[in-house]
Design a protein around this motif. Structure first.
Motif, PDB file in Angstrom:
ATOM      1  N   PHE A 185     -33.778 -45.685  -9.159  1.00  0.00           N
ATOM      2  CA  PHE A 185     -33.333 -44.631 -10.178  1.00  0.00           C
ATOM      3  C   PHE A 185     -34.267 -43.276  -9.803  1.00  0.00           C
ATOM      4  CE2 PHE A 185     -33.902 -48.903 -12.432  1.00  0.00           C
ATOM      5  CZ  PHE A 185     -32.383 -49.383 -12.184  1.00  0.00           C
ATOM      6  N   LEU A 186     -33.612 -42.250  -9.978  1.00  0.00           N
ATOM      7  CA  LEU A 186     -34.144 -40.892  -9.780  1.00  0.00           C
ATOM      8  C   LEU A 186     -34.988 -40.734 -11.168  1.00  0.00           C
ATOM      9  CD1 LEU A 186     -34.840 -38.631  -8.075  1.00  0.00           C
ATOM     10  CD2 LEU A 186     -32.939 -37.637  -9.060  1.00  0.00           C
ATOM     11  N   VAL A 207     -31.137 -41.964   0.390  1.00  0.00           N
ATOM     12  CA  VAL A 207     -30.693 -42.358  -1.057  1.00  0.00           C
ATOM     13  C   VAL A 207     -29.353 -41.713  -1.142  1.00  0.00           C
ATOM     14  CG1 VAL A 207     -31.194 -42.518  -3.496  1.00  0.00           C
ATOM     15  CG2 VAL A 207     -32.941 -42.500  -1.786  1.00  0.00           C
ATOM     16  N   CYS A 257     -28.357 -44.617  -5.668  1.00  0.00           N
ATOM     17  CA  CYS A 257     -28.925 -44.303  -7.070  1.00  0.00           C
ATOM     18  C   CYS A 257     -27.715 -43.930  -7.568  1.00  0.00           C
ATOM     19  CB  CYS A 257     -29.715 -43.136  -6.858  1.00  0.00           C
ATOM     20  SG  CYS A 257     -30.378 -42.474  -8.338  1.00  0.00           S
ATOM     21  N   GLU A 276     -30.445 -41.582 -13.483  1.00  0.00           N
ATOM     22  CA  GLU A 276     -31.539 -40.773 -13.790  1.00  0.00           C
ATOM     23  C   GLU A 276     -32.313 -41.716 -14.900  1.00  0.00           C
ATOM     24  OE1 GLU A 276     -32.156 -36.783 -13.789  1.00  0.00           O
ATOM     25  OE2 GLU A 276     -30.431 -36.643 -12.412  1.00  0.00           O
ATOM     26  N   TYR A 308     -38.550 -42.223  -7.030  1.00  0.00           N
ATOM     27  CA  TYR A 308     -37.617 -43.125  -7.519  1.00  0.00           C
ATOM     28  C   TYR A 308     -38.117 -44.306  -7.924  1.00  0.00           C
ATOM     29  CZ  TYR A 308     -33.835 -40.293  -5.130  1.00  0.00           C
ATOM     30  OH  TYR A 308     -33.099 -39.198  -4.698  1.00  0.00           O
ATOM     31  N   GLU A 323     -30.742 -50.833  -5.013  1.00  0.00           N
ATOM     32  CA  GLU A 323     -30.465 -49.854  -6.086  1.00  0.00           C
ATOM     33  C   GLU A 323     -31.960 -49.183  -6.570  1.00  0.00           C
ATOM     34  OE1 GLU A 323     -28.173 -48.655  -9.976  1.00  0.00           O
ATOM     35  OE2 GLU A 323     -28.440 -50.960  -9.418  1.00  0.00           O
TER      36      GLU A 323
END
Length: 143
Positions: A84-85, A103, A122, A125, A64, A82
């Motif tokens: 992000f994958l 998450v 999340c 992506e 992430y 926050e």
């Protein structure tokens, strides 16, 4: 004849002695950064492998990214928790795992009664090579 790599076997779970927690594929973890001044890295475990003797345990992770680690950096609408994958996969020693974390989806995160140090959310992506997000936009909450 050249000596081949020792065979590795996939583990269903592994107990981290340093934190007395059991991890398995799908769990999210906090991993120790090389530089102590940086925040812990957030990753999702994809697979756990051990060598034939079981002493050398590796975790295959999907990272992430935090907003400040992404191309374009942190924006005003990014939440403090926050992540992000990403499409960035890696293999790390299980010894670098410092804690388990959660998450959440953004919706479930907003319903938490209390947000802990190990809670993140999340909603995107992230493509680490191009900096592109999926989805490329997000609906903002109307108050």
């Amino acid at each position: 004849m050249a000596k081949g790599k020792a065979p590795r076997r996939t583990l269903d779970s592994y107990t981290l002695r340093n934190i007395n927690k059991t991890i398995k594929a799908g769990d999210c973890v906090l991993m120790r950064p090389a530089e102590r001044s940086k925040p812990q890295y957030v990753a999702r475990i994809e697979r756990i492998e051990a060598d034939a003797r079981g002493g050398n345990v590796k975790v295959h992770v999907r990272w992430y990214y935090r907003p400040e680690e992404s191309i374009g950096g942190r924006r005003q609408f990014h939440g403090s928790k926050e992540v992000f994958l990403s499409d960035h996969y890696d293999v790390q020693s299980a010894d670098t795992i410092e804690a388990k974390c959660t998450v959440h989806s953004f919706k479930s995160y907003t319903k938490l009664d209390a947000v802990g140090n190990d809670d993140f959310f999340c909603r995107f992506e992230y493509n680490s090579a191009t900096g592109a997000f999926n989805p490329d936009r997000v609906a903002l909450l109307q108050m």
